[in-house]
Design an enzyme around this catalytic site. Structure first.
Site, PDB file in Angstrom:
ATOM      1  N   ARG A  48       0.825  -1.223   0.129  1.00  0.00           N
ATOM      2  CA  ARG A  48      -0.082  -0.002  -0.181  1.00  0.00           C
ATOM      3  C   ARG A  48       0.857   1.411  -0.032  1.00  0.00           C
ATOM      4  O   ARG A  48       0.562   2.114  -0.749  1.00  0.00           O
ATOM      5  CB  ARG A  48      -0.915   0.085   1.374  1.00  0.00           C
ATOM      6  CG  ARG A  48      -2.415  -0.711   1.186  1.00  0.00           C
ATOM      7  CD  ARG A  48      -2.573  -1.510   2.532  1.00  0.00           C
ATOM      8  NE  ARG A  48      -1.693  -2.532   2.565  1.00  0.00           N
ATOM      9  CZ  ARG A  48      -1.850  -3.668   2.066  1.00  0.00           C
ATOM     10  NH1 ARG A  48      -2.988  -4.037   1.657  1.00  0.00           N
ATOM     11  NH2 ARG A  48      -0.729  -4.568   2.373  1.00  0.00           N
ATOM     12  N   THR A  49       1.886   1.484   0.815  1.00  0.00           N
ATOM     13  CA  THR A  49       2.346   2.653   1.284  1.00  0.00           C
ATOM     14  C   THR A  49       3.199   2.982  -0.367  1.00  0.00           C
ATOM     15  O   THR A  49       3.215   3.986  -0.776  1.00  0.00           O
ATOM     16  CB  THR A  49       3.429   2.536   2.309  1.00  0.00           C
ATOM     17  OG1 THR A  49       2.473   2.223   3.464  1.00  0.00           O
ATOM     18  CG2 THR A  49       3.912   3.926   2.596  1.00  0.00           C
ATOM     19  N   LYS A  77      26.243  -4.297  -0.959  1.00  0.00           N
ATOM     20  CA  LYS A  77      27.759  -4.286  -0.708  1.00  0.00           C
ATOM     21  C   LYS A  77      28.334  -3.855   0.491  1.00  0.00           C
ATOM     22  O   LYS A  77      29.170  -3.739   0.660  1.00  0.00           O
ATOM     23  CB  LYS A  77      28.227  -3.555  -1.940  1.00  0.00           C
ATOM     24  CG  LYS A  77      28.031  -3.922  -3.278  1.00  0.00           C
ATOM     25  CD  LYS A  77      28.532  -2.924  -4.329  1.00  0.00           C
ATOM     26  CE  LYS A  77      28.017  -3.289  -5.684  1.00  0.00           C
ATOM     27  NZ  LYS A  77      28.125  -1.975  -6.407  1.00  0.00           N
ATOM     28  N   ARG A  98      10.993   3.731   3.849  1.00  0.00           N
ATOM     29  CA  ARG A  98      10.520   2.484   4.930  1.00  0.00           C
ATOM     30  C   ARG A  98      11.984   1.795   5.041  1.00  0.00           C
ATOM     31  O   ARG A  98      12.640   1.608   4.443  1.00  0.00           O
ATOM     32  CB  ARG A  98       9.582   1.875   4.445  1.00  0.00           C
ATOM     33  CG  ARG A  98       9.286   0.535   5.322  1.00  0.00           C
ATOM     34  CD  ARG A  98       8.084  -0.438   4.935  1.00  0.00           C
ATOM     35  NE  ARG A  98       6.676   0.549   4.976  1.00  0.00           N
ATOM     36  CZ  ARG A  98       5.579  -0.043   4.936  1.00  0.00           C
ATOM     37  NH1 ARG A  98       5.374  -1.320   4.600  1.00  0.00           N
ATOM     38  NH2 ARG A  98       4.620   0.932   5.336  1.00  0.00           N
ATOM     39  N   HIS A 127       4.756   5.600  11.717  1.00  0.00           N
ATOM     40  CA  HIS A 127       4.158   5.519  10.234  1.00  0.00           C
ATOM     41  C   HIS A 127       3.303   6.793  10.085  1.00  0.00           C
ATOM     42  O   HIS A 127       1.970   6.530   9.987  1.00  0.00           O
ATOM     43  CB  HIS A 127       3.469   4.189  10.071  1.00  0.00           C
ATOM     44  CG  HIS A 127       3.337   3.787   8.517  1.00  0.00           C
ATOM     45  ND1 HIS A 127       3.381   4.649   7.679  1.00  0.00           N
ATOM     46  CD2 HIS A 127       2.684   2.511   8.103  1.00  0.00           C
ATOM     47  CE1 HIS A 127       3.049   3.978   6.367  1.00  0.00           C
ATOM     48  NE2 HIS A 127       2.794   2.785   6.816  1.00  0.00           N
TER      49      HIS A 127
HETATM   50  N1   CP Z   1      -0.496  -0.160   5.778  1.00  0.00           N
HETATM   51  C1   CP Z   1       0.675  -0.337   5.279  1.00  0.00           C
HETATM   52  O1   CP Z   1       1.629   0.469   5.692  1.00  0.00           O
HETATM   53  O2   CP Z   1       0.687  -1.438   4.418  1.00  0.00           O
HETATM   54  P1   CP Z   1       2.012  -1.963   3.435  1.00  0.00           P
HETATM   55  O3   CP Z   1       2.914  -2.230   4.586  1.00  0.00           O
HETATM   56  O4   CP Z   1       1.499  -2.666   2.472  1.00  0.00           O
HETATM   57  O5   CP Z   1       2.543  -0.582   2.937  1.00  0.00           O
END
Ligand code: CP
Length: 302
Positions: A48-49, A77, A98, A127
């Site tokens: 999603r993100t 590396k 992320r 998040h």
């Molecule tokens: N909600 C969310 O962060 O989903 P993903 O891990 O798929 O990005």
């Protein structure tokens, strides 16, 4: 705003401006970020993100470059995060990242010459863009944020999205939070202390059915296999708080069920047709919130 590392950076006015812009993007595209480049750096899995940020950038006329953890980048590396960010910030106008380490977004922001957007860092990190879309979902579905009661259920300790949502609720003093979990996965003290400092009402319980009777929002979470390393502990926690159709049917009229997704059984499929189920609409709200965020951050640096 230069970087978005934690949700507390937003105040209510900034959130409202962002949400108004997000609403204006419903079903729309424009070319406002033509010529801009977003780097998507995902050191951890995401559907999603990652895809919603990429789609949001494309819908605003911008371009996307990507780097994944694993064999195709110089991370393999042994390149450090700091060095990677110093390099990539010369290729892109913003970095969406992320990372598996709590605090990685702040580290990246400290060495980046372009805005860094935290797309989730570590199991005890944040998040923030998920919290924004969660709050936007609440506003769209319930029509207000004031006076709302929210139950966050399941994995509160090792779940950065739940931590960010709790932090943003700190900006809305007349919201009430109920943390529903086992003692092992209870919300961490830093969040509770923050809520106390901001005079937010909160409570905690292990009794899900009792807690959900009168709430406006049920925020279900996943027992994250990747963050609970002990197999025995994982098996003990899994399946403890399941929202099935009987739980959904017990909610009050107008209550909504949201979830950051992915789900792995903690909301059963038969809930999807319940009038309370909002988690797939929530995904769509995420797209326009991220469009608004990119436009705000990259527009400022235009
Ligand atoms: N909600 C969310 O962060 O989903 P993903 O891990 O798929 O990005």
């Amino acid at each position: 705003m230069q970087h978005l590392v934690e949700i507390q950076q937003f105040d209510r006015e900034a959130i409202q401006r962002l949400f108004e812009l997000a609403s204006s993007y419903e079903g729309k595209r424009d070319e406002s970020l033509r010529g801009k480049i977003m780097a998507a750096l995902f050191y951890e899995p995401s559907t999603r993100t990652r895809l919603s940020f990429s789609s949001a950038m494309a819908r605003l006329g911008g371009s996307i470059i990507t780097m994944e953890s694993g064999g195709t980048s110089s991370q393999a590396k042994g390149e450090t995060l700091d060095d990677s960010i110093k390099v990539i910030s010369q290729y892109a106008d913003a970095i969406v990242m992320r990372h598996h380490e709590t605090g990685a977004a702040a580290r990246a922001a400290a060495v980046s010459s372009v805005p860094v957007i935290n797309a989730g860092d570590g199991n005890m990190g944040q998040h923030p863009t998920q919290a924004l879309l969660d709050l936007y979902t609440i506003q769209r579905e319930i029509g207000r944020q004031d006076g709302i009661s929210i139950a966050i259920v399941g994995n509160l300790r090792y779940y950065r999205a739940a931590r960010s949502l709790a932090y943003i609720v700190g900006k809305y003093k007349d919201m009430h939070l109920t943390f529903v979990s086992s003692p092992e996965l209870s919300m961490a003290d830093d969040v509770k202390e923050y809520l106390d400092r901001h005079h937010v009402q909160w409570s905690e319980t292990a009794d899900m059915r009792e807690a959900l009777k009168e709430v406006d929002v049920v925020y279900q979470t996943r027992i994250a296999r990747e963050w609970i390393k002990n197999d025995e502990e994982y098996e003990k926690q899994r399946g403890r708080y399941i929202i099935d159709r009987s739980v959904a049917d017990s909610l009050k009229d107008g209550a909504i069920i949201i979830h950051p997704l992915p789900r792995i059984g903690e909301i059963t499929d038969d809930v999807d047709t319940s009038p309370h189920a909002v988690y797939f609409r929530q995904v769509g709200y995420g797209l326009i919130v991220r469009m608004a965020l990119l436009r705000t951050i990259l527009g400022e640096s235009a």
